[in-house]
Design a protein around this motif. Structure first.
Motif, PDB file in Angstrom:
ATOM      1  N   PHE A 130       0.846  -1.196   0.000  1.00 47.39           N
ATOM      2  CA  PHE A 130       0.000   0.000   0.000  1.00 47.39           C
ATOM      3  C   PHE A 130       0.887   1.254   0.000  1.00 47.39           C
ATOM      4  O   PHE A 130       2.021   1.186   0.481  1.00 47.39           O
ATOM      5  CB  PHE A 130      -0.857   0.030   1.279  1.00 47.39           C
ATOM      6  CG  PHE A 130      -1.893  -1.050   1.338  1.00 47.39           C
ATOM      7  CD1 PHE A 130      -3.181  -0.809   0.892  1.00 47.39           C
ATOM      8  CD2 PHE A 130      -1.568  -2.311   1.830  1.00 47.39           C
ATOM      9  CE1 PHE A 130      -4.137  -1.807   0.950  1.00 47.39           C
ATOM     10  CE2 PHE A 130      -2.525  -3.311   1.883  1.00 47.39           C
ATOM     11  CZ  PHE A 130      -3.814  -3.063   1.439  1.00 47.39           C
ATOM     12  N   ASP A 135      -3.108  -3.236  -6.932  1.00 47.88           N
ATOM     13  CA  ASP A 135      -2.991  -2.256  -5.844  1.00 47.88           C
ATOM     14  C   ASP A 135      -4.156  -2.384  -4.857  1.00 47.88           C
ATOM     15  O   ASP A 135      -5.227  -2.885  -5.218  1.00 47.88           O
ATOM     16  CB  ASP A 135      -2.924  -0.834  -6.418  1.00 47.88           C
ATOM     17  CG  ASP A 135      -4.291  -0.313  -6.785  1.00 47.88           C
ATOM     18  OD1 ASP A 135      -4.893  -0.854  -7.735  1.00 47.88           O
ATOM     19  OD2 ASP A 135      -4.778   0.610  -6.108  1.00 47.88           O
ATOM     20  N   GLY A 136      -3.929  -1.917  -3.645  1.00 50.99           N
ATOM     21  CA  GLY A 136      -4.917  -2.068  -2.586  1.00 50.99           C
ATOM     22  C   GLY A 136      -5.856  -0.882  -2.447  1.00 50.99           C
ATOM     23  O   GLY A 136      -6.720  -0.870  -1.582  1.00 50.99           O
ATOM     24  N   VAL A 137      -5.684   0.134  -3.288  1.00 50.51           N
ATOM     25  CA  VAL A 137      -6.538   1.313  -3.197  1.00 50.51           C
ATOM     26  C   VAL A 137      -7.703   1.187  -4.178  1.00 50.51           C
ATOM     27  O   VAL A 137      -8.866   1.243  -3.793  1.00 50.51           O
ATOM     28  CB  VAL A 137      -5.721   2.612  -3.452  1.00 50.51           C
ATOM     29  CG1 VAL A 137      -6.627   3.838  -3.384  1.00 50.51           C
ATOM     30  CG2 VAL A 137      -4.597   2.733  -2.435  1.00 50.51           C
ATOM     31  N   THR A 178       4.996   1.590  -3.955  1.00 51.75           N
ATOM     32  CA  THR A 178       4.438   0.264  -3.689  1.00 51.75           C
ATOM     33  C   THR A 178       5.119  -0.832  -4.515  1.00 51.75           C
ATOM     34  O   THR A 178       4.861  -2.010  -4.304  1.00 51.75           O
ATOM     35  CB  THR A 178       2.934   0.238  -4.017  1.00 51.75           C
ATOM     36  OG1 THR A 178       2.768   0.773  -5.331  1.00 51.75           O
ATOM     37  CG2 THR A 178       2.133   1.048  -3.025  1.00 51.75           C
TER      38      THR A 178
END
Ligand code: PMP
Length: 359
Positions: free
Chosen positions: A191, A226-228, A258
């Motif tokens: 992240f 990605d975690g967003v 990241t």
């Protein structure tokens, strides 16, 4: 070509009276399982690196409370030495590995390693074990520096003492076949604000369980997202990712912190630029990738990393589907990059970027 930096750190060098090099089958090396005769070791205490030694490879004795084992204050690097076609050993871009090692150190509250110490350690070690560098087509000497916290202390605080170890493995091809990657939606590697952009040991520890799960399904590596937004490609387990959609070659930006800024990635970007290919450094979404595949314009996709150099992706798994890529023989981009890298490393082509450092 660059010269080794002049010494300011004394290294105590103890040469092994015996060598196991003659027991090694250099034509059939399995990656990371065979170790050369020597290792480098140094300790950090009282505010400086000291006790620099090159000695016969041996085990470590650690206190059970050794901080790194509990809290993961540890970083590492991976780099390679090659013999050129005349048998001269050269190390590929060690300055970049040092730069990244020190970026990792900074993020993990580990003291930096001075350039002269790092270069002196690496170059002396490779010189002593130079007869371990395979002369085979795909062979090289993988060099693994690592640093870990050694305070014997139970409790969370940055360690005051550390150990730097460097050892080497003769290696050959990392992947025998095109890589099968799986787009991992359930687990996230990194992240913004985390440690994904550096080579911290814990980044890899957290991937083991999802890795085991996808290996059971026949994939080699995760393609992380990605975690967003849960939609943008990040990188493959130990490689950066490139895709070719139509004529455009695209790789993912690293400025979010990241994604590891791969040295092979950087080298491929340089080579592509030099040859006049338009390299786009931008995000790629899962939809763009799958749409390109559906439209038949996903011409190539590959990972880049020290271990594998350029590894073509054969299959992309996503949810319950597999998306097969064109046969490897037809991939102009990845084949060309692989060949260019090989020719520079082997000295077939001039080292016009100054990447090869003579040992
Ligand atoms: N991403 C990750 C997570 C890696 O571990 C590696 C290997 N160091 C890479 C990318 C590729 O970096 P490099 O080309 O410097 O080996």
């Amino acid at each position: 070509m660059k010269e080794t930096i002049n010494k300011t750190y004394e290294i105590d060098i103890q040469v092994s009276p015996v060598s196991s090099v003659n027991t090694v089958d250099f034509e059939n090396l399995s990656f990371g399982k065979i170790f050369t005769d020597h290792m480098f070791e140094a300790n950090y205490r009282d505010g400086r690196w000291q006790d620099c030694t090159i000695k016969p490879l041996t085990t470590l004795q650690l206190h059970p409370a050794t901080s790194a084992l509990h809290y993961g204050q540890a970083v590492f690097e991976g780099m390679k030495a090659f013999n050129n076609l005349e048998g001269k050993p050269r190390i590929f871009r060690p300055d970049m590995n040092l730069k990244r090692l020190n970026q990792s150190c900074e993020r993990m509250a580990i003291p930096e390693v001075p350039e002269e110490l790092f270069m002196d350690a690496i170059f002396n070690l490779v010189r002593i074990d130079a007869n371990w560098i395979p002369d085979t087509n795909d062979g090289s000497l993988y060099i693994r520096p690592l640093i870990f916290a050694t305070d014997d202390f139970v409790g969370i605080k940055p360690s005051d003492t550390f150990k730097l170890i460097i050892f080497c493995c003769p290696v050959s091809k990392y992947y025998q076949k095109p890589v099968r990657v799986y787009i991992q939606e359930e687990y996230i590697r990194a992240f913004p604000g985390g440690t994904g952009g550096v080579k911290a040991a814990g980044n890899y520890g957290a991937t083991m369980m999802p890795l085991r799960t996808i290996r059971e399904k026949g994939y080699d590596q995760m393609l992380w997202i990605d975690g967003v937004t849960h939609n943008r490609l990040q990188e493959i387990g130990t490689m950066n990712v490139f895709v070719q959609i139509g004529d455009a070659v695209i790789t993912i930006p690293t400025d979010e912190g990241t994604i590891l800024e791969g040295i092979t990635r950087d080298s491929c970007i340089e080579l592509l630029k030099e040859a006049g290919y338009p390299v786009e450094i931008r995000d790629v979404t899962i939809q763009e990738l799958l749409n390109a595949h559906k439209a038949g314009i996903l011409a190539d996709a590959f990972g880049t990393g020290t271990a594998a150099t350029v590894a073509p992706i054969g299959t992309i798994g996503y949810k319950d589907n597999n998306y097969e890529l064109p046969p490897v023989e037809t991939r102009k981009m990845s084949n060309w990059l692989k060949q260019e890298m090989w020719e520079i490393r082997k000295g077939v082509k001039e080292d016009r970027f100054g990447w090869m450092w003579e040992v």
